[in-house]
Design a protein around this motif. Structure first.
Motif, PDB file in Angstrom:
ATOM      1  N   LEU A  67      76.519  63.302  34.469  1.00 41.86           N
ATOM      2  CA  LEU A  67      75.541  64.001  33.638  1.00 41.86           C
ATOM      3  C   LEU A  67      76.118  65.298  33.063  1.00 41.86           C
ATOM      4  CD1 LEU A  67      72.199  63.498  35.607  1.00 41.86           C
ATOM      5  CD2 LEU A  67      73.397  61.957  34.054  1.00 41.86           C
ATOM      6  N   SER A  96      66.879  57.736  28.529  1.00 36.45           N
ATOM      7  CA  SER A  96      67.749  57.076  29.512  1.00 36.45           C
ATOM      8  C   SER A  96      67.629  55.558  29.483  1.00 36.45           C
ATOM      9  CB  SER A  96      67.475  57.612  30.922  1.00 36.45           C
ATOM     10  OG  SER A  96      66.226  57.163  31.387  1.00 36.45           O
ATOM     11  N   ILE A 138      77.683  65.016  29.496  1.00 33.29           N
ATOM     12  CA  ILE A 138      76.954  64.485  28.339  1.00 33.29           C
ATOM     13  C   ILE A 138      76.833  65.497  27.206  1.00 33.29           C
ATOM     14  CG2 ILE A 138      74.689  63.678  27.538  1.00 33.29           C
ATOM     15  CD1 ILE A 138      74.272  62.347  30.212  1.00 33.29           C
ATOM     16  N   MET A 197      66.726  62.868  31.947  1.00 35.07           N
ATOM     17  CA  MET A 197      66.693  61.407  31.943  1.00 35.07           C
ATOM     18  C   MET A 197      65.266  60.879  31.845  1.00 35.07           C
ATOM     19  SD  MET A 197      69.593  60.630  31.678  1.00 35.07           S
ATOM     20  CE  MET A 197      71.199  61.366  31.737  1.00 35.07           C
ATOM     21  N   GLN A 245      70.521  70.252  33.832  1.00 36.27           N
ATOM     22  CA  GLN A 245      71.063  68.920  33.559  1.00 36.27           C
ATOM     23  C   GLN A 245      70.055  68.132  32.720  1.00 36.27           C
ATOM     24  OE1 GLN A 245      69.646  66.775  37.714  1.00 36.27           O
ATOM     25  NE2 GLN A 245      71.765  66.664  37.129  1.00 36.27           N
TER      26      GLN A 245
END
Lengths: 194, 427
Positions: free
Chosen positions: A177, B271, A180, B266, B263
């Motif tokens: 991750l 996702s 990305i 998702m 982060q």
């Protein structure tokens, strides 16, 4: 506003960006109010892959059998096989290296936290937000168990859900991750990534 | 061209018929009546287009439920075939909301919360956001599924009868007014270690999208205005995020919350629906930026040329990577190319209108355009794109499946037949 008059003139022509200077300026006084901790908690329903935001509660596949039949089966089918009204939730496993890969939840979705987050925010349609946290844990457990991703008796909660590894977790590029965010570093070009 | 209807003549004819009993009809010196006045009550307070203009968006609210015989689409497509210049009227701007109807929000009640890895989490009312220094910027939006030739919505797009609305209608361009996102992020104080934001809408289903902080700080906009008025409900009234040049999915409508995190979160769409599968089974996710692209809007699929002779070939070009530098047009299927004229203004990450004078000699012709952006990136042919993706032309002839490559920006050929009919010739 800290733009020099020259910069402002350029900005009018679209040649320079004053907004950067705005952002670094000391601010706009007391605009905005501080939310309470409860307000933040009530508004924040985003569950990331680490599951930090997952609320208390727990559930097992067995506990969801009735809720699924009552609230989900009409659209997704009694066995989650899908219908004209909604996609398949259970099954559809198969190889992905074909021109027609099966992108079902079990075969394609990389994170179990996404299943929880999506059911919680979007299902069932027109009654979004009506399920309790424990209902959502149980429904997630039900779907994952019926897809043979977790054992029947497994209790899903804030600690165990993020640890569930989905079958296709490693099927994406870039894998990590952390990698990305930068399209350039990834070698993406003109709308397409390697 | 477009000989199917002549709005002006129709207008005059109907007008004359009406005029005989309309109060205020004017006689000319020859005694002939001019067209009657348009009934004006509705037009004075808030304007409407002429009743002789009838272009509309086409599509469906979402892929689900599947209704046999009905069109199955991601959303509603903009009628590019009759577009003029580069601004899309808000009323014809394409719409995608994954099945969710626009929430009925009173702007006086609307609030935006920014929280997470920030020094001072804050809730802003729309009124407070409007007190901040505003900017207006011209930007296109495009769905990453626009023009896709495989997948569920690839079916109508593959037909020879497809119009440019079918093939490219999931892009539009507006002047957006609002506040740079950096400005509000500056107010809350982003903490060290933060690297993404998660934006969330207020519709049922609360669509969410993760966006790198770098992009958020670069050129994102909190927009409340579109083409000089408040956003339309279906465009995110009263507040939406604008992420210039990136896949439409990023431009969260009815924006209520920005969560600063470390982060990508998702969320469901990013996702599970947006990754593009490769033939080896791996999928690329977060392809984000839309590539250089162009399409001829006139003459285009479904239109009809009249007599041979002069026509302007015109269309739209854009790139998520920057400004359009060059558009070439070919009338012989790509054997030879000519530079088209680019109309001002040419703005980064906005539609650019191009035109090329052409004399149709009555023979078959294959019209297509090719865009090059200021990064030097060139719009690919279908063969080049297929090679890049590692698929052959058969891939695009597969029955509708869940295989679907996003960011499809292949050159689009239109075939002009000897009878003047224009058809889709991509596959």
């Amino acid at each position: 506003m800290r733009c020099s008059s020259l910069l402002s003139a350029l900005a009018v022509l679209g040649l320079a960006e004053c907004s950067v200077a705005f952002a670094q300026a000391p601010g706009y006084g007391n605009l905005g109010r501080a939310p309470s901790r409860e307000e933040i908690q009530a508004w924040n329903q985003s569950i990331g892959p680490q599951g930090k935001e997952l609320p208390p509660g727990s559930g097992t596949a067995k506990q969801a059998e009735e809720i699924f039949a009552a609230k989900c089966a009409a659209c997704h089918g009694p066995n989650g096989e899908g219908s004209q009204a909604a996609p398949r939730l259970i099954g559809g496993r198969g190889a992905l290296n074909t021109p027609t890969p099966s992108r079902t939840l079990a075969n394609y979705w990389p994170f179990a936290t996404t299943v929880w987050d999506y059911i919680n925010r979007a299902m069932p349609p027109k009654q979004e937000g009506s399920l309790s946290a424990s209902d959502v844990y149980a429904l997630t457990a039900f779907i994952l168990y019926r897809n043979e991703i977790i054992p029947e008796g497994q209790v899903l909660d804030a600690a165990s859900l993020p640890k569930v590894k989905m079958p296709n977790r490693d099927g994406f590029i870039p894998d990590r991750l952390e990698d990305i965010h930068s399209l350039r570093a990834r070698g993406c070009n003109a709308g397409h990534c390697p | 061209m477009s000989s199917k209807r002549s709005p002006r003549r129709q207008f005059l004819k109907n007008g004359a018929a009406l005029a005989s009993f309309a109060a205020g009809a004017i006689s000319s010196s020859s005694g002939k009546l001019f067209a009657a006045d348009v009934p004006s009550a509705d037009l004075h307070a808030y304007g409407q287009r002429s009743r002789f203009e009838n272009d509309v968006r086409i599509g469906s609210l979402a892929l689900w439920p599947i209704v046999p015989g009905a069109r199955r689409d991601y959303g509603f497509r903009s009628p590019l075939q009759d577009s003029m210049g580069i601004i899309t009227p808000a009323s014809l701007h394409f719409i995608i909301s994954h099945g969710h109807e626009p929430p009925d929000i009173d702007s006086r009640d609307h609030q935006l919360m920014i929280h997470g890895m920030v020094d001072r989490p804050l809730i802003f009312t729309l009124d407070e956001i409007k007190r901040l220094p505003s900017v207006s910027r011209l930007h296109f939006l495009e769905c990453h599924g626009n023009s896709a030739a495989a997948g569920i919505t690839g079916e109508p797009r593959k037909l020879t009868s497809a119009t440019v609305q079918d093939t490219h209608g999931l892009t539009s361009c507006s002047v957006w007014t609002g506040v740079p996102l950096t400005l509000l992020l500056g107010q809350v104080g982003v903490q060290k270690g933060a690297s993404w934001i998660v934006a969330e809408g207020s519709e049922t289903g609360r669509h969410t999208k993760s966006i790198p902080l770098e992009k958020a700080m670069d050129d994102c906009l909190l927009a409340y205005g579109q083409n000089g008025e408040a956003l339309r409900p279906e465009q995110g009234y009263p507040l939406r995020l604008l992420v210039p040049g990136w896949q439409g999915i990023n431009n969260v409508k009815w924006l209520r919350r920005i969560y600063v995190v470390d982060q990508p979160y998702m969320a469901m769409m990013e996702s599970t629906k947006y990754p593009s599968p490769r033939l080896d089974g791996k999928s690329r996710w977060f392809e984000s930026e839309m590539g250089p692209k162009s399409v001829i809007t006139r003459p285009s699929g479904g239109q009809q040329l009249g007599s041979r002779g002069f026509y302007e070939i015109t269309g739209l070009a854009w790139s998520g990577g920057g400004a359009v530098r060059r558009v070439e047009v070919s009338v012989d299927g790509g054997r030879t190319w000519k530079d088209a004229q680019l109309q001002q203004p040419i703005v980064p990450k906005a539609h650019t209108r191009f035109g090329l004078s052409w004399t149709w000699n009555g023979e078959e012709a294959m019209l297509q355009s090719r865009c090059t952006d200021d990064q030097g990136h060139v719009q690919p042919t279908l063969a080049e794109l297929s090679k890049y993706w590692g698929v052959d032309a058969d891939y695009f002839r597969l029955p509708p499946t869940t295989a679907d490559m996003g960011n499809f920006n292949s050159i689009q050929p239109w075939k002009v037949s000897r009878d003047g009919s224009v058809s889709n010739a991509l596959l």
